[in-house]
Design a protein around this motif. Structure first.
Motif, mmCIF file in Angstrom:
data_model
loop_
_atom_site.group_PDB
_atom_site.id
_atom_site.type_symbol
_atom_site.label_atom_id
_atom_site.label_comp_id
_atom_site.label_asym_id
_atom_site.label_seq_id
_atom_site.Cartn_x
_atom_site.Cartn_y
_atom_site.Cartn_z
ATOM 1 N N MET A 1 0.835 -1.174 0.000
ATOM 2 C CA MET A 1 0.000 0.000 0.000
ATOM 3 C C MET A 1 0.883 1.242 0.000
ATOM 4 N N HIS A 2 0.518 2.242 -0.764
ATOM 5 C CA HIS A 2 1.304 3.469 -0.907
ATOM 6 C C HIS A 2 1.015 4.418 0.253
ATOM 7 N N LYS A 3 2.075 4.853 0.916
ATOM 8 C CA LYS A 3 1.933 5.826 2.010
ATOM 9 C C LYS A 3 2.077 7.226 1.440
ATOM 10 N N PRO A 4 1.248 8.163 1.881
ATOM 11 C CA PRO A 4 1.419 9.544 1.405
ATOM 12 C C PRO A 4 2.731 10.119 1.923
ATOM 13 N N ALA A 5 3.360 10.940 1.098
ATOM 14 C CA ALA A 5 4.621 11.584 1.488
ATOM 15 C C ALA A 5 4.362 12.559 2.628
ATOM 16 N N LEU A 6 5.297 12.607 3.549
ATOM 17 C CA LEU A 6 5.200 13.575 4.627
ATOM 18 C C LEU A 6 5.600 14.940 4.101
ATOM 19 N N VAL A 7 4.838 15.912 4.425
ATOM 20 C CA VAL A 7 5.129 17.272 4.004
ATOM 21 C C VAL A 7 5.621 18.040 5.221
ATOM 22 N N ALA A 8 6.788 18.649 5.082
ATOM 23 C CA ALA A 8 7.333 19.433 6.190
ATOM 24 C C ALA A 8 6.489 20.693 6.365
ATOM 25 N N VAL A 9 6.146 20.962 7.588
ATOM 26 C CA VAL A 9 5.385 22.167 7.892
ATOM 27 C C VAL A 9 6.360 23.224 8.383
ATOM 28 N N ASP A 10 6.318 24.369 7.753
ATOM 29 C CA ASP A 10 7.203 25.472 8.136
ATOM 30 C C ASP A 10 6.591 26.163 9.352
ATOM 31 N N PRO A 11 7.272 26.078 10.511
ATOM 32 C CA PRO A 11 6.702 26.665 11.732
ATOM 33 C C PRO A 11 6.854 28.181 11.811
ATOM 34 N N ARG A 12 7.472 28.771 10.805
ATOM 35 C CA ARG A 12 7.776 30.197 10.889
ATOM 36 C C ARG A 12 6.572 31.065 10.572
ATOM 37 N N VAL A 13 6.472 32.098 11.340
ATOM 38 C CA VAL A 13 5.537 33.182 11.081
ATOM 39 C C VAL A 13 6.387 34.309 10.513
ATOM 40 N N ASP A 14 5.886 35.022 9.510
ATOM 41 C CA ASP A 14 6.641 36.155 8.980
ATOM 42 C C ASP A 14 7.020 37.081 10.138
ATOM 43 N N PRO A 15 8.278 37.546 10.179
ATOM 44 C CA PRO A 15 8.695 38.397 11.308
ATOM 45 C C PRO A 15 7.765 39.584 11.566
ATOM 46 N N SER A 16 7.238 40.158 10.513
ATOM 47 C CA SER A 16 6.350 41.310 10.709
ATOM 48 C C SER A 16 5.017 40.920 11.334
ATOM 49 N N GLU A 17 4.718 39.625 11.334
ATOM 50 C CA GLU A 17 3.459 39.134 11.899
ATOM 51 C C GLU A 17 3.625 38.515 13.289
ATOM 52 N N CYS A 18 4.863 38.366 13.751
ATOM 53 C CA CYS A 18 5.095 37.752 15.064
ATOM 54 C C CYS A 18 4.424 38.569 16.174
ATOM 55 N N GLN A 19 3.743 37.850 17.050
ATOM 56 C CA GLN A 19 3.079 38.480 18.189
ATOM 57 C C GLN A 19 3.678 38.042 19.521
ATOM 58 N N THR A 20 4.444 36.945 19.505
ATOM 59 C CA THR A 20 5.002 36.408 20.740
ATOM 60 C C THR A 20 6.468 36.042 20.536
ATOM 61 N N MET A 21 7.180 35.943 21.640
ATOM 62 C CA MET A 21 8.571 35.494 21.571
ATOM 63 C C MET A 21 8.642 34.032 21.149
ATOM 64 N N ILE A 22 7.619 33.250 21.419
ATOM 65 C CA ILE A 22 7.597 31.857 20.959
ATOM 66 C C ILE A 22 7.661 31.832 19.434
ATOM 67 N N GLU A 23 6.875 32.673 18.770
ATOM 68 C CA GLU A 23 6.899 32.735 17.311
ATOM 69 C C GLU A 23 8.254 33.203 16.799
ATOM 70 N N VAL A 24 8.825 34.198 17.457
ATOM 71 C CA VAL A 24 10.159 34.685 17.071
ATOM 72 C C VAL A 24 11.173 33.558 17.200
ATOM 73 N N ARG A 25 11.163 32.859 18.321
ATOM 74 C CA ARG A 25 12.154 31.804 18.566
ATOM 75 C C ARG A 25 11.955 30.624 17.631
ATOM 76 N N GLN A 26 10.709 30.282 17.315
ATOM 77 C CA GLN A 26 10.466 29.201 16.356
ATOM 78 C C GLN A 26 11.044 29.572 14.990
ATOM 79 N N GLY A 27 10.845 30.822 14.594
ATOM 80 C CA GLY A 27 11.401 31.278 13.320
ATOM 81 C C GLY A 27 12.913 31.237 13.311
#
Length: 110
Positions: A1-27
């Motif tokens: 059976m064919h498994k779907p390819a895993l797609v990497a999810v980009d955890p980054r929020v555009d810097p101009s859109e960051c609202q928290t230090m968590i978002e900044v640090r993830q980026g």
């Protein structure tokens, strides 16, 4: 059976859109991982240079260093990266890459 390819999810929020230090640090953390991968690829080019250069005197090339820095500064300007960050980072990178290349050159010619 064919498994779907895993797609990497980009955890980054555009810097101009960051609202928290968590978002900044993830980026920043995501970019650091990407930079490590790019630097590892650059190192492999230094390995190739050590293999290709005909003699040890060719490892340190001052004209090439200045050419690389000049190109980096032009790219930095185009991307709005401060030259106060770009130039010392690249000069350090080049210095360490040359040291690596000398090591590879010497190990492969022993």
């Amino acid at each position: 059976m064919h498994k779907p390819a895993l797609v990497a999810v980009d955890p980054r929020v555009d810097p101009s859109e960051c609202q928290t230090m968590i978002e900044v640090r993830q980026g920043v953390d995501a970019l650091d991982r990407a930079l490590v991968a790019l630097m590892a690829e650059r190192q492999r080019y230094m390995d190739a240079a050590a293999r290709i250069k005909p003699d040890r005197d060719a490892v340190h090339d001052e004209a090439r260093i200045e050419d690389v820095v000049s190109k980096v500064l032009a790219a930095a300007k185009a991307h709005h990266l401060s030259p106060d960050i770009a130039e010392p980072v690249w000069r350090t990178l080049i210095d360490r890459c040359i040291a690596h290349e000398f090591g590879v050159y010497d190990r492969t010619r022993s």
